[in-house]
Motif scaffolding. Structure first.
Motif, PDB file in Angstrom:
ATOM      1  N   VAL A   1      -5.143  -0.019   3.438  1.00  0.00           N
ATOM      2  CA  VAL A   1      -5.782   1.015   2.614  1.00  0.00           C
ATOM      3  C   VAL A   1      -6.733   1.858   3.473  1.00  0.00           C
ATOM      4  CG1 VAL A   1      -7.372   1.426   0.700  1.00  0.00           C
ATOM      5  CG2 VAL A   1      -5.566  -0.279   0.474  1.00  0.00           C
ATOM      6  N   SER A   2      -7.504   1.192   4.327  1.00  0.00           N
ATOM      7  CA  SER A   2      -8.442   1.911   5.189  1.00  0.00           C
ATOM      8  C   SER A   2      -7.714   2.836   6.154  1.00  0.00           C
ATOM      9  CB  SER A   2      -9.306   0.916   5.974  1.00  0.00           C
ATOM     10  OG  SER A   2     -10.150   0.192   5.105  1.00  0.00           O
ATOM     11  N   ILE A   3      -6.607   2.363   6.700  1.00  0.00           N
ATOM     12  CA  ILE A   3      -5.810   3.207   7.596  1.00  0.00           C
ATOM     13  C   ILE A   3      -5.314   4.437   6.848  1.00  0.00           C
ATOM     14  CG2 ILE A   3      -3.622   3.336   8.851  1.00  0.00           C
ATOM     15  CD1 ILE A   3      -4.036   0.414   9.651  1.00  0.00           C
ATOM     16  N   GLY A   4      -4.803   4.217   5.629  1.00  0.00           N
ATOM     17  CA  GLY A   4      -4.334   5.343   4.830  1.00  0.00           C
ATOM     18  C   GLY A   4      -5.435   6.342   4.550  1.00  0.00           C
ATOM     19  N   CYS A   5      -6.643   5.847   4.256  1.00  0.00           N
ATOM     20  CA  CYS A   5      -7.768   6.740   3.948  1.00  0.00           C
ATOM     21  C   CYS A   5      -8.226   7.516   5.175  1.00  0.00           C
ATOM     22  CB  CYS A   5      -8.925   5.932   3.379  1.00  0.00           C
ATOM     23  SG  CYS A   5      -8.643   5.312   1.701  1.00  0.00           S
ATOM     24  N   VAL A   6      -8.355   6.850   6.310  1.00  0.00           N
ATOM     25  CA  VAL A   6      -8.850   7.556   7.497  1.00  0.00           C
ATOM     26  C   VAL A   6      -7.849   8.604   7.964  1.00  0.00           C
ATOM     27  CG1 VAL A   6      -7.951   5.954   9.267  1.00  0.00           C
ATOM     28  CG2 VAL A   6     -10.056   7.226   9.693  1.00  0.00           C
TER      29      VAL A   6
ATOM     30  N   LEU B   1       1.098   4.480   4.220  1.00  0.00           N
ATOM     31  CA  LEU B   1       1.949   5.623   3.895  1.00  0.00           C
ATOM     32  C   LEU B   1       1.803   6.006   2.429  1.00  0.00           C
ATOM     33  CD1 LEU B   1       4.100   7.605   4.886  1.00  0.00           C
ATOM     34  CD2 LEU B   1       5.844   5.913   4.277  1.00  0.00           C
ATOM     35  N   ALA B   2       1.714   5.004   1.552  1.00  0.00           N
ATOM     36  CA  ALA B   2       1.549   5.283   0.122  1.00  0.00           C
ATOM     37  C   ALA B   2       0.216   5.981  -0.148  1.00  0.00           C
ATOM     38  CB  ALA B   2       1.643   3.979  -0.677  1.00  0.00           C
ATOM     39  N   VAL B   3      -0.861   5.516   0.513  1.00  0.00           N
ATOM     40  CA  VAL B   3      -2.174   6.147   0.333  1.00  0.00           C
ATOM     41  C   VAL B   3      -2.141   7.585   0.839  1.00  0.00           C
ATOM     42  CG1 VAL B   3      -4.596   6.083   1.071  1.00  0.00           C
ATOM     43  CG2 VAL B   3      -3.435   3.965   0.424  1.00  0.00           C
ATOM     44  N   TYR B   4      -1.542   7.763   2.009  1.00  0.00           N
ATOM     45  CA  TYR B   4      -1.474   9.104   2.602  1.00  0.00           C
ATOM     46  C   TYR B   4      -0.667  10.056   1.720  1.00  0.00           C
ATOM     47  CZ  TYR B   4      -0.750  12.646   6.251  1.00  0.00           C
ATOM     48  OH  TYR B   4      -0.716  13.818   6.962  1.00  0.00           O
ATOM     49  N   MET B   5       0.492   9.606   1.259  1.00  0.00           N
ATOM     50  CA  MET B   5       1.322  10.463   0.412  1.00  0.00           C
ATOM     51  C   MET B   5       0.666  10.710  -0.944  1.00  0.00           C
ATOM     52  SD  MET B   5       5.187   9.097   1.263  1.00  0.00           S
ATOM     53  CE  MET B   5       5.966  10.404   0.317  1.00  0.00           C
ATOM     54  N   PHE B   6      -0.040   9.708  -1.470  1.00  0.00           N
ATOM     55  CA  PHE B   6      -0.704   9.891  -2.765  1.00  0.00           C
ATOM     56  C   PHE B   6      -1.783  10.960  -2.678  1.00  0.00           C
ATOM     57  CE2 PHE B   6      -3.977   8.689  -5.927  1.00  0.00           C
ATOM     58  CZ  PHE B   6      -3.210   8.823  -7.075  1.00  0.00           C
ATOM     59  N   SER B   7      -2.461  11.050  -1.535  1.00  0.00           N
ATOM     60  CA  SER B   7      -3.481  12.094  -1.390  1.00  0.00           C
ATOM     61  C   SER B   7      -2.839  13.476  -1.471  1.00  0.00           C
ATOM     62  CB  SER B   7      -4.235  11.924  -0.061  1.00  0.00           C
ATOM     63  OG  SER B   7      -3.419  12.252   1.056  1.00  0.00           O
ATOM     64  N   PHE B   8      -1.628  13.627  -0.943  1.00  0.00           N
ATOM     65  CA  PHE B   8      -0.931  14.909  -1.038  1.00  0.00           C
ATOM     66  C   PHE B   8      -0.392  15.135  -2.447  1.00  0.00           C
ATOM     67  CE2 PHE B   8      -1.101  14.584   3.512  1.00  0.00           C
ATOM     68  CZ  PHE B   8      -1.149  15.898   3.941  1.00  0.00           C
TER      69      PHE B   8
ATOM     70  N   ALA C   1       7.264  -9.217   7.477  1.00  0.00           N
ATOM     71  CA  ALA C   1       7.365  -8.532   6.186  1.00  0.00           C
ATOM     72  C   ALA C   1       5.978  -8.186   5.642  1.00  0.00           C
ATOM     73  CB  ALA C   1       8.124  -9.398   5.193  1.00  0.00           C
ATOM     74  N   PHE C   2       5.042  -9.143   5.747  1.00  0.00           N
ATOM     75  CA  PHE C   2       3.688  -8.878   5.270  1.00  0.00           C
ATOM     76  C   PHE C   2       3.053  -7.702   6.022  1.00  0.00           C
ATOM     77  CE2 PHE C   2       3.636 -12.737   2.800  1.00  0.00           C
ATOM     78  CZ  PHE C   2       2.626 -12.523   1.872  1.00  0.00           C
ATOM     79  N   ARG C   3       3.279  -7.643   7.322  1.00  0.00           N
ATOM     80  CA  ARG C   3       2.672  -6.575   8.118  1.00  0.00           C
ATOM     81  C   ARG C   3       3.342  -5.228   7.852  1.00  0.00           C
ATOM     82  NH1 ARG C   3       1.513 -11.244  10.027  1.00  0.00           N
ATOM     83  NH2 ARG C   3      -0.255 -11.633  11.412  1.00  0.00           N
ATOM     84  N   VAL C   4       4.637  -5.245   7.652  1.00  0.00           N
ATOM     85  CA  VAL C   4       5.318  -3.992   7.304  1.00  0.00           C
ATOM     86  C   VAL C   4       4.776  -3.456   5.984  1.00  0.00           C
ATOM     87  CG1 VAL C   4       7.522  -2.989   6.588  1.00  0.00           C
ATOM     88  CG2 VAL C   4       7.422  -4.462   8.613  1.00  0.00           C
ATOM     89  N   PHE C   5       4.604  -4.372   5.023  1.00  0.00           N
ATOM     90  CA  PHE C   5       4.088  -3.949   3.723  1.00  0.00           C
ATOM     91  C   PHE C   5       2.631  -3.508   3.823  1.00  0.00           C
ATOM     92  CE2 PHE C   5       1.750  -5.075  -0.183  1.00  0.00           C
ATOM     93  CZ  PHE C   5       2.380  -4.211  -1.068  1.00  0.00           C
ATOM     94  N   GLY C   6       1.796  -4.334   4.473  1.00  0.00           N
ATOM     95  CA  GLY C   6       0.361  -4.063   4.497  1.00  0.00           C
ATOM     96  C   GLY C   6      -0.055  -2.950   5.425  1.00  0.00           C
ATOM     97  N   LEU C   7       0.620  -2.810   6.575  1.00  0.00           N
ATOM     98  CA  LEU C   7       0.163  -1.873   7.601  1.00  0.00           C
ATOM     99  C   LEU C   7       1.062  -0.654   7.763  1.00  0.00           C
ATOM    100  CD1 LEU C   7      -0.913  -4.493  10.294  1.00  0.00           C
ATOM    101  CD2 LEU C   7      -2.320  -3.403   8.525  1.00  0.00           C
ATOM    102  N   ILE C   8       2.169  -0.609   7.030  1.00  0.00           N
ATOM    103  CA  ILE C   8       3.030   0.585   7.074  1.00  0.00           C
ATOM    104  C   ILE C   8       3.195   1.167   5.676  1.00  0.00           C
ATOM    105  CG2 ILE C   8       5.328   1.476   7.598  1.00  0.00           C
ATOM    106  CD1 ILE C   8       5.553  -0.554   9.829  1.00  0.00           C
ATOM    107  N   MET C   9       3.650   0.333   4.751  1.00  0.00           N
ATOM    108  CA  MET C   9       3.934   0.844   3.413  1.00  0.00           C
ATOM    109  C   MET C   9       2.660   1.265   2.676  1.00  0.00           C
ATOM    110  SD  MET C   9       7.140   0.723   3.496  1.00  0.00           S
ATOM    111  CE  MET C   9       7.478   1.218   1.812  1.00  0.00           C
ATOM    112  N   ILE C  10       1.619   0.428   2.727  1.00  0.00           N
ATOM    113  CA  ILE C  10       0.383   0.773   2.011  1.00  0.00           C
ATOM    114  C   ILE C  10      -0.282   2.021   2.597  1.00  0.00           C
ATOM    115  CG2 ILE C  10      -1.986  -0.005   1.567  1.00  0.00           C
ATOM    116  CD1 ILE C  10      -0.923  -2.739   0.954  1.00  0.00           C
TER     117      ILE C  10
END
Length: 741
Positions: free
Chosen positions: A236-241, A293-300, A282-291
């Motif tokens: 989430v923090s990565i997505g926000c920054v 990306l979802a935060v970043y796209m949601f901001s747009f 799988a956990f890292r793909v979900f937590g550090l890629i998917m989340i």
């Protein structure tokens, strides 16, 4: 006998007190000493219990004190200057667009600017102020609240730094040192006190590092709820920054490198079951890629949802996107199908593409004919007439409607000058591998080099390609003589072309090259009924990609102008040395002045620590090679994660500015500075780890006093310099510190 026994007992108690170093050392004896002994013991026990309490709960009261000081330093006298200061002119204006729900364009992602808009909404601001640089804020605009909102992000960085230092396993004096370096860093204080994005960028950078450090400390307990929580919070923090500024992608790279190393070690652990390894991945793909990306796209997604009205940034988006904005002129009352004689504008469908444009100015070299460019602003020089080719019957206003479509050869005539869109075997002015495109001749004068074949790529409205439709038809224009395609990439012409986009005829046939795709954006023809092309929606994913590429293109175009002197710009090498500062406003005696400059000991100390850390690692590598066994596994782990990774973070945030050609300013160094501060904390912690407690506190105490003292010395540049700037001449240590010039 009883008296003697009582006296002997008293003497024994007095002797015991003397042995413990208590009041028994006094010359008093007898019954009076016995009366004092319990009181002294209780007072010592009480003092000891208070110290023990403070020591045990230091992680609670210390960050509370630091946080209170952070809010004070970031917010005290924050509304002193009532004028639009520095980049408040940009980001305040963007916040206004959100309040008016007008679509705008900027090179930064939207999250930080949406938060600025939120601060304006909470302040009761209606978005009507233009935020012109140096202009006084109107009384109805509560700019102080908007600044306080931003300052809160800067203040939160202090407790985040505290808990991060603890997670990096630093000792208490070092934790306090790192926290004080962030708390009393003058540049962090100053940049947090205005309506800017930097406090938000720093806040989310700090949260990313903290979440990463917490996640690393939980490696011994994988798949636990706490482990999973901090993994997802890191995402989430990565997505926000990243959603505030693209500098956040350097934080992403840091966590990415750590993740690759971590998974590589697990891959080498032959005892780990393959299912467990796959689960880690799988956990890292979900937590550090998917989340993220979802935060970043949601901001747009929120960006597009809020900005539903037409605004100044429309031209950066596709025609179909613009047609769906409220109040737009794109597609409004435009006939759906194009005929010969139609007047239209042609939009390049490449990411960040503009409108096909021409003007009276000619090329200074090459053919010396009239220039053809792509231009983002709407004016009459973007208008073109559709005409049949010269081998067909000339267009007559009274004729029956003829519809050009897929495979037809047409001419495009510039409405303002009457010249034909033309190409020839002359190299383009910048992209020499392509042919130059110009305007030449008129409706009667010309040749077959004015002919362009329509090749329809797709149509959102119909599978019938026999007609060109406004907004919905994507087509290419192929030059019939040269077999090249009309293209407008993201190459800007020199000043003689007004820095507009170069338009060429590219020799390579790449059907998927979107910069060779065009559509009719606006269309006028009195013979045709008005259509409703805006009823076709533009897909979110297409708009998301389109806007991001346009942002990247515009960001790359922010290069220094050799014809202009930018007194605020600085070079990358000046930042770690604190060689230069930045004036944030005018320097008139009548206004409050702010100067963006760091705390000297924080800057120089953190920069020196980077070099010291390199020597430290080199020292241990040499000794290891010579067979010495100085370091235990725990020591190596501490150097690795508390030392090496902050240094990597510094390099990731600093080196890109060494390579990039865009204009740079001192605030671009602030995320890197935090990693340098963490490195300095590691170096101090490592060097002093074997010193006794008294020497430790003397060294750290001296650093604390120096940091606080220098912050206080330079406090005026943070809180506002009133009156004549000459009264602060004692702060100008170097010529680059233009406090008194």
């Amino acid at each position: 006998m009883a008296a003697r026994a009582q006296t002997t007992g008293v003497d024994a108690q007095a002797e015991e007190l003397r042995r413990r170093g208590g009041p028994g050392q006094s010359s008093q004896s007898g019954p009076s000493a016995v009366a004092q002994a319990p009181t002294v013991e209780k007072s010592k026990e009480k003092a000891f219990s208070v110290i023990s309490f403070l020591d045990e709960y230091e992680w609670v009261w210390a960050p509370l004190i630091f946080t209170a000081l952070a809010f004070f330093t970031r917010m005290w006298k924050i509304g002193l200057s009532p004028i639009v200061t520095w980049d408040e002119a940009h980001f305040g204006k963007f916040g206004s667009h959100y309040l008016k729900r007008e679509f705008y364009f900027d090179v930064h992602p939207p999250l930080g600017k949406m938060l600025v808009g939120l601060s304006g909404y909470l302040a009761g601001y209606n978005g009507s102020f233009e935020f012109k640089s140096g202009e006084t804020y109107p009384e109805e605009l509560n700019y102080t609240f908007m600044r306080l909102f931003n300052a809160a992000f800067g203040a939160v960085c202090v407790p985040l730094a505290y808990y991060t230092a603890k997670e990096l396993n630093f000792r208490r004096p070092t934790v306090w040192l790192v926290t004080l370096m962030v708390l009393f860093e003058n540049s962090y204080t100053t940049i947090s006190r205005f309506i800017l994005l930097d406090s938000m960028l720093l806040c989310f950078t700090f949260t990313t590092v903290l979440c990463w450090a917490k996640f690393h400390r939980l490696q011994h307990d994988p798949f636990s709820p706490e482990w999973g929580l901090w993994l997802m919070l890191t995402g989430v923090s990565i997505g926000c920054v990243c959603s505030v500024k693209w500098v956040g992608f350097f934080c992403t790279a840091l966590v990415g490198l750590y993740t690759i190393e971590d998974l590589w070690h697990k891959f080498g652990d032959l005892k780990m079951p393959k299912v467990e390894l796959a689960t880690h991945l799988a956990f890292r793909v979900f937590g550090l890629i998917m989340i993220p990306l979802a935060v970043y796209m949601f901001s747009f997604f929120m960006h597009f949802l809020i900005l539903e009205n037409s605004g100044p940034g429309d031209a950066q988006m596709s025609s179909l996107f613009q047609a769906n904005l409220r109040g737009t002129e794109v597609g409004k009352d435009s006939p759906l199908e194009v005929t010969y004689g139609s007047r239209a504008t042609l939009k390049n469908m490449g990411y960040g593409g503009g409108l096909l444009h021409s003007h009276h100015q000619t090329y200074p070299e090459g053919s010396a004919q009239q220039q053809i460019t792509c231009y983002h602003h709407k004016d009459a020089n973007n208008d073109w007439f559709f005409y049949p080719n010269r081998s067909e019957v000339d267009y007559q206003p009274e004729e029956e409607l003829r519809y050009p479509g897929n495979g037809d050869v047409i001419r495009l005539i510039h409405a303002q000058t009457g010249r034909n869109l033309h190409s020839h075997q002359i190299a383009a002015p910048v992209t020499k591998a392509d042919y130059e495109v110009s305007c030449y001749g008129n409706t009667t004068v010309g040749d077959t080099k004015d002919h362009w074949k329509v090749e329809v790529v797709r149509d959102a409205a119909s599978r019938d390609y026999s007609k060109i439709r406004t907004l919905t038809t994507a087509f290419r224009l192929k030059h019939t003589d040269l077999n090249c395609y009309l293209r407008a990439g993201n190459v800007n012409l020199p000043q003689w072309g007004f820095k507009q986009i170069e338009t060429t005829c590219v020799k390579e046939n790449k059907p998927r090259d979107v910069y060779t795709h065009w559509n009719v954006e606006s269309h006028w023809n009195d013979k045709l009924p008005a259509g409703d092309p805006g009823s076709y929606k533009s897909p979110f994913l297409q708009d998301f990609i389109h806007l991001n590429v346009a942002m990247m293109t515009s960001n790359n175009a922010l290069v220094p102008d050799p014809d202009k002197q930018d007194d605020l710009a600085s070079q990358f090498w000046q930042w770690p040395l604190l060689n230069v500062g930045l004036r944030m406003c005018g320097w008139d005696d009548k206004i409050v002045k702010y100067f963006l400059l760091g705390n000297p000991i924080v800057y120089w100390g953190s920069t020196a620590s980077l070099g010291f850390f390199a020597l430290l690692v080199l020292w241990y590598l040499i000794r290891w090679q010579r067979g010495y066994d100085d370091l235990k596994p725990a020591d190596i782990d501490q150097i690795h994660y508390a030392g090496v990774y902050p240094v990597i973070g510094w390099f990731l945030h600093f080196l890109p500015f060494v390579a990039m050609g865009r204009v740079t300013y001192v605030h671009h160094y602030y995320p890197a500075l935090y990693f340098a501060i963490l490195c300095s904390g590691f170096c101090m912690d490592w060097v002093t780890r074997k010193l006794n407690k008294q020497v430790n506190w003397i060294l750290f105490g001296a650093l604390y006093v120096t940091i606080i003292g220098l912050f206080w010395l330079f406090r005026a540049i943070c809180f506002g310099m009133e009156g004549s700037h000459t009264q602060w001449k004692h702060l100008k240590w170097f010529s680059g510190w233009r406090i008194t010039d």
